[in-house]
Design an enzyme around this catalytic site. Structure first.
Site, PDB file in Angstrom:
ATOM      1  N   GLU A  27       0.887  -1.168   0.000  1.00  0.00           N
ATOM      2  CA  GLU A  27       0.000   0.000   0.000  1.00  0.00           C
ATOM      3  C   GLU A  27       0.920   1.212   0.000  1.00  0.00           C
ATOM      4  OE1 GLU A  27      -3.340  -0.096  -0.095  1.00  0.00           O
ATOM      5  OE2 GLU A  27      -3.462  -2.276  -0.001  1.00  0.00           O
ATOM      6  N   CYS A  74      -2.145   9.658   2.714  1.00  0.00           N
ATOM      7  CA  CYS A  74      -1.667   9.053   1.460  1.00  0.00           C
ATOM      8  C   CYS A  74      -2.573   9.387   0.277  1.00  0.00           C
ATOM      9  CB  CYS A  74      -1.553   7.547   1.621  1.00  0.00           C
ATOM     10  SG  CYS A  74      -3.093   6.787   2.149  1.00  0.00           S
TER      11      CYS A  74
HETATM   12  P1  NAD Z   1       8.181   4.594   5.039  1.00  0.00           P
HETATM   13  O1  NAD Z   1       8.174   3.807   3.763  1.00  0.00           O
HETATM   14  O2  NAD Z   1       9.353   5.476   5.314  1.00  0.00           O
HETATM   15  O3  NAD Z   1       8.088   3.616   6.316  1.00  0.00           O
HETATM   16  C1  NAD Z   1       7.102   2.626   6.441  1.00  0.00           C
HETATM   17  C2  NAD Z   1       7.615   1.517   7.336  1.00  0.00           C
HETATM   18  O4  NAD Z   1       8.781   0.940   6.778  1.00  0.00           O
HETATM   19  C3  NAD Z   1       7.966   1.956   8.752  1.00  0.00           C
HETATM   20  O5  NAD Z   1       7.397   1.048   9.672  1.00  0.00           O
HETATM   21  C4  NAD Z   1       9.477   1.890   8.780  1.00  0.00           C
HETATM   22  O6  NAD Z   1       9.984   1.510  10.035  1.00  0.00           O
HETATM   23  C5  NAD Z   1       9.805   0.832   7.761  1.00  0.00           C
HETATM   24  N1  NAD Z   1      11.103   1.057   7.118  1.00  0.00           N
HETATM   25  C6  NAD Z   1      11.701   2.242   6.863  1.00  0.00           C
HETATM   26  N2  NAD Z   1      12.872   2.065   6.244  1.00  0.00           N
HETATM   27  C7  NAD Z   1      13.028   0.730   6.092  1.00  0.00           C
HETATM   28  C8  NAD Z   1      14.045  -0.088   5.518  1.00  0.00           C
HETATM   29  N3  NAD Z   1      15.126   0.435   4.972  1.00  0.00           N
HETATM   30  N4  NAD Z   1      13.867  -1.426   5.540  1.00  0.00           N
HETATM   31  C9  NAD Z   1      12.763  -1.959   6.091  1.00  0.00           C
HETATM   32  N5  NAD Z   1      11.772  -1.230   6.638  1.00  0.00           N
HETATM   33  C10 NAD Z   1      11.897   0.089   6.650  1.00  0.00           C
HETATM   34  O7  NAD Z   1       6.816   5.361   5.015  1.00  0.00           O
HETATM   35  P2  NAD Z   1       6.346   6.498   5.988  1.00  0.00           P
HETATM   36  O8  NAD Z   1       7.256   7.672   5.803  1.00  0.00           O
HETATM   37  O9  NAD Z   1       6.127   5.940   7.338  1.00  0.00           O
HETATM   38  O10 NAD Z   1       4.908   6.842   5.391  1.00  0.00           O
HETATM   39  C11 NAD Z   1       4.718   7.713   4.337  1.00  0.00           C
HETATM   40  C12 NAD Z   1       4.465   6.998   3.027  1.00  0.00           C
HETATM   41  O11 NAD Z   1       3.480   6.001   3.189  1.00  0.00           O
HETATM   42  C13 NAD Z   1       3.929   7.925   1.973  1.00  0.00           C
HETATM   43  O12 NAD Z   1       4.554   7.650   0.744  1.00  0.00           O
HETATM   44  C14 NAD Z   1       2.453   7.591   1.907  1.00  0.00           C
HETATM   45  O13 NAD Z   1       1.843   7.877   0.691  1.00  0.00           O
HETATM   46  C15 NAD Z   1       2.491   6.135   2.180  1.00  0.00           C
HETATM   47  N6  NAD Z   1       1.190   5.698   2.715  1.00  0.00           N
HETATM   48  C16 NAD Z   1       0.410   4.895   1.962  1.00  0.00           C
HETATM   49  C17 NAD Z   1      -0.830   4.513   2.435  1.00  0.00           C
HETATM   50  C18 NAD Z   1      -1.736   3.610   1.665  1.00  0.00           C
HETATM   51  O14 NAD Z   1      -2.716   3.142   2.237  1.00  0.00           O
HETATM   52  N7  NAD Z   1      -1.470   3.334   0.395  1.00  0.00           N
HETATM   53  C19 NAD Z   1      -1.247   4.940   3.692  1.00  0.00           C
HETATM   54  C20 NAD Z   1      -0.405   5.760   4.427  1.00  0.00           C
HETATM   55  C21 NAD Z   1       0.818   6.127   3.943  1.00  0.00           C
END
Ligand code: NAD
Length: 455
Positions: free
Chosen positions: A210, A244
């Site tokens: 997602e 998002c």
């Molecule tokens: P992110 O991708 O930075 O982090 C998401 C998760 O991944 C966190 O739990 C984090 O700990 C983990 N993570 C971070 N770096 C990692 C790595 N190198 N290896 C493994 N895991 C890792 O996202 P964010 O900044 O928390 O959220 C924002 C993004 O999420 C935006 O792009 C937004 O559009 C998207 N989003 C999508 C939806 C949806 O339903 N499609 C909903 C909310 C947010």
């Protein structure tokens, strides 16, 4: 990180006891989860306020109440979804019956982001429980208060062999990703989504991603200006733009741009007063890094509304005359800055969208059915909401997910059950008699017969 391996193995062992499979167990677990959320409501609200300065109403609508709705819907339908489905069998296999049996996958990993840090862990968990799985939850370390509340809530409610929370950042997530889960459900950015998918490939673990992207919002010349601006301002500036599916940028017919900007200004004033930065109900940016990133966008166009900031809050902002190659028109904004771009012919807006990665959501405001239908037919996006923003996410009858760069797989309602379920195909043959036609030796006579039976 032997701790993760031990937890994963303990869940696998628990899953093999078969306890999570029964309808009664699944319903009971959903009721237990619902009760626990009710009991923790004040702590959840405090945590969301500490992490994102979410008001209680916003927290209730978009995180807590949202989860209750999802639990209620799933509980009401689960009995029907779990039923094996009888399907026809060709008479060539006489006498057989066939059915499709939904079965749980096993132990699943759910990784959440920080923007709706409660709901985006709980909502997929509801699907995982409904489908009869064990689950490990990894909330975002960027929303630490909510992450701690989730840890306490889940630890006090469920045995960790069944459902557990692992807190932490990159290191802990990667240790979890090294385990051969039966499904990975990831919500976050596209960059990390690719890391997750690569890790999943090692074990051939199926993934649901997602992700995010730039969700366009078209405002056509016949759209009611006040109403459209009100609905757009609500969707854009909720959670200080950190949604998002928030409208990322506006594509507006040039003839209505000025009155539309005025209407946006009056909507934000009605919502948060003349100085939203002093309104406690207006959200803040999650951390300094994102706050600094957002500030760099402010001078990439002409400032029309807002642009002021204070502490870690950024006022509802509109910028105009932004070059297409400016970073604010390239990156997902994920904050309360709304760039406005004009068009003269609807085709220009369509081409603008078609030339970019497929977004998670798409919005279009117009009174004309033909305009709405043309946009639907010529663009692709995870979901669409016509003449409003965000609300399509709250209909459990509509699958929610992205397409292309904005993700793969969809959930909510039945889809949440389906994602965490394997549909096992079963054919059962009679033992009362046997038709020897299919066995060797394969004579010319048999071949002729088969050719007639399977023309
Ligand atoms: P992110 O991708 O930075 O982090 C998401 C998760 O991944 C966190 O739990 C984090 O700990 C983990 N993570 C971070 N770096 C990692 C790595 N190198 N290896 C493994 N895991 C890792 O996202 P964010 O900044 O928390 O959220 C924002 C993004 O999420 C935006 O792009 C937004 O559009 C998207 N989003 C999508 C939806 C949806 O339903 N499609 C909903 C909310 C947010």
């Amino acid at each position: 990180m032997g701790e993760m391996t031990n937890l994963f193995r303990a869940q696998k062992a628990y899953f093999r006891t078969g306890q999570t499979h029964a309808l009664r167990f699944r319903i009971q677990s959903l009721c237990t989860l619902q009760k626990a959320i009710k009991q923790f409501e004040p702590q959840i609200m405090d945590a969301l306020h500490a992490d994102l300065q979410k008001s209680q109403t916003e927290s209730y609508i978009s995180e807590i109440g949202f989860s209750y709705d999802e639990i209620r819907f799933v509980k009401n339908h689960l009995h029907k979804w779990m039923k094996p489905k009888r399907v026809p069998t060709s008479w060539l296999h006489f006498w057989s019956t066939s059915k499709i049996v939904p079965e749980p996958l096993g132990s699943v990993l759910i990784i959440g982001p920080w923007n709706y840090p409660f709901q985006l862990i709980i909502s997929p968990l509801i699907g995982a429980i409904a489908a009869g799985n064990c689950a490990i939850l990894k909330p975002s370390e960027c929303a630490p208060h909510t992450s701690h509340v989730l840890k306490t809530l889940i630890t006090e409610t469920f045995d960790s062999d069944y459902i557990a929370v692992c807190e932490g950042g990159v290191e802990q997530t990667q240790a979890l990703l090294a385990q051969p889960f039966d499904h990975l459900f990831f919500t976050g950015g596209t960059t990390i989504g690719k890391i997750v998918m690569k890790a999943a490939a090692e074990h051939l673990t199926p993934v649901t991603l997602e992700l995010g992207g730039k969700s366009p919002c078209i405002v056509h010349k016949d759209a009611p200006i006040q109403l459209s601006a009100t609905r757009i301002a609500w969707g854009k500036y909720m959670n200080a733009g950190q949604t998002c599916i928030a409208p990322d940028y506006i594509l507006i017919h040039e003839s209505i741009k000025e009155p539309f900007i005025q209407a946006l200004k009056s909507a934000t004033t009605r919502f948060w007063g003349t100085d939203p930065l002093t309104n406690p109900a207006y959200g803040k940016i999650i951390n300094q890094r994102h706050f600094e990133r957002l500030k760099t966008y402010l001078d990439q166009g002409t400032l029309r509304i807002g642009g002021t900031f204070n502490g870690q809050s950024l006022a509802p902002t509109v910028i105009d005359e932004v070059p297409d190659d400016a970073p604010v028109m390239q990156d997902e904004i994920f904050g309360p800055i709304l760039p406005i771009r004009t068009y003269t012919q609807l085709d220009e807006a369509v081409q603008f969208i078609q030339n970019r990665p497929k977004p998670l959501a798409l919005y279009c405001f117009s009174k004309q059915k033909e305009v709405l239908e043309a946009i639907l037919a010529q663009t692709s996006s995870g979901g669409v909401c016509l003449n409003d923003t965000l609300v399509h996410i709250s209909n459990p009858h509509l699958p929610f997910g992205g397409v292309g760069q904005s993700g793969m797989g969809a959930y909510h309602g039945f889809k949440s059950f389906e994602i965490f379920t394997h549909y096992k195909s079963v054919l059962r043959k009679t033992l009362l008699f046997d038709l020897p036609l299919r066995y060797p030796p394969y004579t010319q006579k048999k071949l002729g017969l088969f050719k007639r039976l399977m023309p």
